[in-house]
Structures are given as C-alpha cells and as structure tokens.
Design a protein around this motif. Structure first.
Motif, short mmCIF file in Angstrom:
data_model
loop_
_atom_site.label_atom_id
_atom_site.label_comp_id
_atom_site.label_asym_id
_atom_site.label_seq_id
_atom_site.Cartn_x
_atom_site.Cartn_y
_atom_site.Cartn_z
N GLY A 199 0.77 -1.13 -0.10
CA GLY A 199 -0.03 -0.06 0.21
C GLY A 199 0.91 1.40 -0.03
O GLY A 199 2.00 1.06 0.31
N ALA A 200 0.25 2.46 -0.49
CA ALA A 200 1.01 3.54 -0.53
C ALA A 200 0.07 4.68 -0.05
O ALA A 200 -1.10 4.85 -0.75
CB ALA A 200 1.73 4.00 -1.73
N LEU A 201 0.33 5.91 0.56
CA LEU A 201 -0.47 6.90 0.75
C LEU A 201 0.08 8.14 -0.23
O LEU A 201 -0.78 8.87 -0.50
CB LEU A 201 -0.21 7.43 2.30
CG LEU A 201 -1.32 8.57 2.96
CD1 LEU A 201 -2.69 8.18 2.70
CD2 LEU A 201 -1.04 8.68 4.16
N ARG A 202 1.27 8.05 -0.04
CA ARG A 202 1.87 9.13 -0.89
C ARG A 202 2.62 8.57 -2.16
O ARG A 202 3.57 7.49 -2.06
CB ARG A 202 3.02 10.20 -0.14
CG ARG A 202 2.45 11.13 0.70
CD ARG A 202 3.82 11.78 1.38
NE ARG A 202 3.31 13.04 2.16
CZ ARG A 202 3.43 14.01 1.74
NH1 ARG A 202 3.81 14.49 0.59
NH2 ARG A 202 2.86 15.03 2.49
N ILE A 203 2.42 8.82 -3.30
CA ILE A 203 2.80 8.28 -4.65
C ILE A 203 3.20 9.46 -5.45
O ILE A 203 2.56 10.17 -5.74
CB ILE A 203 1.89 7.31 -5.20
CG1 ILE A 203 1.29 6.17 -4.20
CG2 ILE A 203 2.29 6.75 -6.72
CD1 ILE A 203 -0.14 5.37 -4.91
N ASN A 204 4.54 9.17 -5.91
CA ASN A 204 5.42 10.15 -6.69
C ASN A 204 5.08 11.43 -6.16
O ASN A 204 4.76 12.68 -6.75
CB ASN A 204 4.70 9.89 -8.05
CG ASN A 204 4.98 8.73 -8.64
OD1 ASN A 204 5.88 8.27 -8.75
ND2 ASN A 204 3.97 8.32 -9.79
N GLY A 205 4.97 11.57 -4.72
CA GLY A 205 5.12 12.97 -4.15
C GLY A 205 3.68 13.63 -3.86
O GLY A 205 3.75 14.89 -3.30
N ALA A 206 2.62 12.76 -4.20
CA ALA A 206 1.40 13.46 -4.24
C ALA A 206 0.86 13.10 -2.94
O ALA A 206 0.61 12.00 -2.56
CB ALA A 206 0.49 12.92 -5.48
N ALA A 207 0.48 14.08 -2.07
CA ALA A 207 0.03 13.94 -0.78
C ALA A 207 -1.65 13.65 -0.77
O ALA A 207 -2.29 14.18 -2.01
CB ALA A 207 0.32 15.21 0.08
N PRO A 208 -2.13 13.27 0.04
CA PRO A 208 -3.67 13.20 0.26
C PRO A 208 -4.38 14.51 -0.07
O PRO A 208 -3.87 15.60 0.39
CB PRO A 208 -4.02 12.50 1.45
CG PRO A 208 -2.43 11.74 2.00
CD PRO A 208 -1.53 12.60 1.28
N GLU A 209 -5.39 14.49 -0.81
CA GLU A 209 -6.08 15.70 -1.32
C GLU A 209 -7.00 16.35 -0.26
O GLU A 209 -7.51 15.49 0.58
CB GLU A 209 -7.00 15.42 -2.46
CG GLU A 209 -6.29 14.95 -3.54
CD GLU A 209 -6.52 13.48 -3.59
OE1 GLU A 209 -5.97 12.65 -4.63
OE2 GLU A 209 -6.78 12.73 -2.44
N LYS A 210 -6.70 17.58 -0.08
CA LYS A 210 -7.58 18.24 1.04
C LYS A 210 -8.73 18.98 0.55
O LYS A 210 -9.66 19.33 1.40
CB LYS A 210 -6.86 19.24 1.80
CG LYS A 210 -5.73 18.73 2.76
CD LYS A 210 -4.75 19.79 3.42
CE LYS A 210 -3.80 19.18 4.29
NZ LYS A 210 -2.91 20.41 5.25
N SER A 211 -8.73 19.09 -0.71
CA SER A 211 -10.13 19.69 -1.41
C SER A 211 -10.02 19.10 -2.83
O SER A 211 -9.00 18.44 -3.43
CB SER A 211 -9.89 21.14 -1.22
OG SER A 211 -8.88 21.69 -2.27
N LEU A 212 -10.95 19.55 -3.28
CA LEU A 212 -11.25 19.18 -4.95
C LEU A 212 -10.14 19.84 -5.84
O LEU A 212 -9.86 19.46 -6.99
CB LEU A 212 -12.50 19.89 -5.57
CG LEU A 212 -13.76 18.76 -5.11
CD1 LEU A 212 -14.96 19.43 -5.58
CD2 LEU A 212 -13.49 17.41 -6.00
N ASP A 213 -9.79 20.88 -5.30
CA ASP A 213 -8.70 21.76 -5.94
C ASP A 213 -7.40 21.14 -6.14
O ASP A 213 -6.64 21.24 -7.15
CB ASP A 213 -8.53 23.02 -5.37
CG ASP A 213 -9.64 24.15 -5.52
OD1 ASP A 213 -10.38 23.95 -6.58
OD2 ASP A 213 -9.80 24.98 -4.67
N ALA A 214 -7.15 20.06 -5.08
CA ALA A 214 -5.99 19.29 -5.21
C ALA A 214 -6.10 18.05 -5.97
O ALA A 214 -5.24 17.25 -6.25
CB ALA A 214 -5.76 19.09 -3.74
N VAL A 215 -7.32 17.69 -6.65
CA VAL A 215 -7.39 16.30 -7.39
C VAL A 215 -6.78 16.44 -8.56
O VAL A 215 -6.73 17.54 -9.65
CB VAL A 215 -8.88 16.23 -7.37
CG1 VAL A 215 -9.28 15.29 -8.55
CG2 VAL A 215 -9.75 16.07 -6.23
N ASP A 216 -5.90 15.50 -8.98
CA ASP A 216 -5.21 15.26 -10.07
C ASP A 216 -5.53 14.01 -10.73
O ASP A 216 -5.30 12.95 -9.88
CB ASP A 216 -3.59 15.36 -9.82
CG ASP A 216 -2.80 15.08 -10.78
OD1 ASP A 216 -2.79 15.87 -11.76
OD2 ASP A 216 -2.18 14.17 -11.09
N ALA A 217 -5.75 13.75 -11.95
CA ALA A 217 -6.04 12.68 -12.29
C ALA A 217 -4.92 11.38 -12.56
O ALA A 217 -5.35 10.56 -12.17
CB ALA A 217 -6.39 12.78 -14.17
#
Length: 221
Positions: free
Chosen positions: A65-83
């Motif tokens: 399992g992984a929480l951070r992948i390729n430096g992407a942290a868990p999103e705090k809002s929709l603005d942070a969502v990345d495909a």
C-alpha cells in the motif's frame, strides 16, 4: 496454520507479520518490491513472482500500500485532485491486490481452511466518511474492498474453506503514516501484526467477504 505468504514483506507491517508468523513456527515466504522486484502494478511482474512458488499456503497476506505516490499527498480539497495521482492510487491500492489474488489463487488449498487477507483502511468506508477529502486514497481502499468482496463470492464456489477478507490495521508507526500519526492513537508494527493475526486465526469461510478492523469488528462499507 502451517504455511504463509506475505506480499510486501519488507514494509513495516509486512515485516512484522513475517516475524510474528515465524515466531509461531509457521513457515513464511515473503515477496516485496525492494528485495524481489515485485511490482504489484505490473501484471507481468506479479505473474512472474508468484509463478516461481509451489505448494499451497494457509495464509496469503497482502500487506502492500501507499499513501503518497510520486510525491502526491492526500487531497484536502477538490482543487488538489489530479487525474494521474488518482490513477496511481487505484493502481497501487486497489488493482495491485486484485492482481495478486488472480495469480495466487492456485496457491490456495481447494478444500482446507485458508485466508486471503488484504490491508485496507477505515477511510475506505463510504458509510463512515464524515470528513471528506483524501479522494484518491479513500476511493482506492473502497475499490479494493469491492474487489475482494466480489472475489470472495466467485472463489467461494470452488474453494470451500477460503476466507477472503479486508482488514484495517489501525494507525501504525511506519514510514507510511509519517506526518499523520498525531491525528490518531498509534501502535508499533509488532503490536499491529499481533492484533491482525489474532483476527486472522479466528476466521472461517463464513467470514469471507467482510471488512474488519483489528479487533474483528465489522466496518461499514
């Protein structure tokens, strides 16, 4: 239980599970990315790694399992969502464990009691989601819950003693949770492994398809 396979055996929980099983005189085989080159996001890699194994296992535990992948942290809002980040989460935390099950089922006994366990997370519960955010990780864990639940129905027709289960380990003091441990009470990997194995050892085929926490209690889907 006589023989176990740990996928992700070099990680915090995986290594602790392997040590705990060996302490119980259970023959334990481990596979991981860092030691064996196993990439659970590649079906070719999964097929090759599992293809070298022989015999059957009473327990197959997917502790990846992984929480951070390729430096992407868990999103705090929709603005942070990345495909791309969403797809990466799903590849690692949902599709990967299902690929393991696809290629590991031949290693499960057809009639004797066995367990295929996958590390999930309470944040993957839709019914228990009160905070929002963490879109990719939540969706991936909800996805693996659905995958394993669905597979439990199919495999239950042929593997009469099999229990396919999703398990929430709690917040464990590993590199995985570094930076998020102040939000919940934490336990060491050794404690987490012991609690998870206590749950696993009490499971039967009647429990197959459930989503449980480290105390053996059901978590809402």
């Amino acid at each position: 239980m006589k023989r176990a396979l740990i996928i992700g055996s070099s990680g915090g929980i995986g290594a602790a599970l392997a040590q705990a099983l060996e302490a119980r005189d259970i023959e334990t085989v481990g596979l991981s990315r860092s030691v064996d080159g196993l990439d659970i996001t590649s079906e070719d890699s999964v097929a090759e790694a599992l293809g070298h194994l022989e015999g059957t296992f009473d327990l197959i535990f997917v502790a990846t399992g992984a929480l951070r992948i390729n430096g992407a942290a868990p999103e705090k809002s929709l603005d942070a969502v990345d495909a791309r980040a969403l797809a990466d989460q799903y590849a690692v935390n949902a599709i990967g464990p299902l690929l393991i099950l696809k290629h590991a089922r031949r290693l499960l006994p057809r009639h004797d009691t066995s367990v295929f366990a996958v590390l999930s997370a309470r944040v993957g519960s839709i019914g228990d989601n009160r905070l929002g955010g963490w879109y990719g990780y939540r969706a991936a864990k909800a996805g693996v819950n659905q995958f394993i639940h669905g597979a439990s129905i199919e495999l239950g027709r042929k593997y009469k003693g099999l229990c396919c289960i999703c398990l929430h380990p709690g917040t464990v003091e590993t590199d995985f949770t570094n930076g998020y441990q102040d939000r919940h009470a934490t336990v060491t990997p050794d404690v987490a492994a012991a609690r998870l194995l206590d749950v696993v050892c009490g499971l039967t085929s009647r429990d197959s398809g459930r989503f449980l926490d480290y105390t053996g209690k059901d978590i809402p889907w």
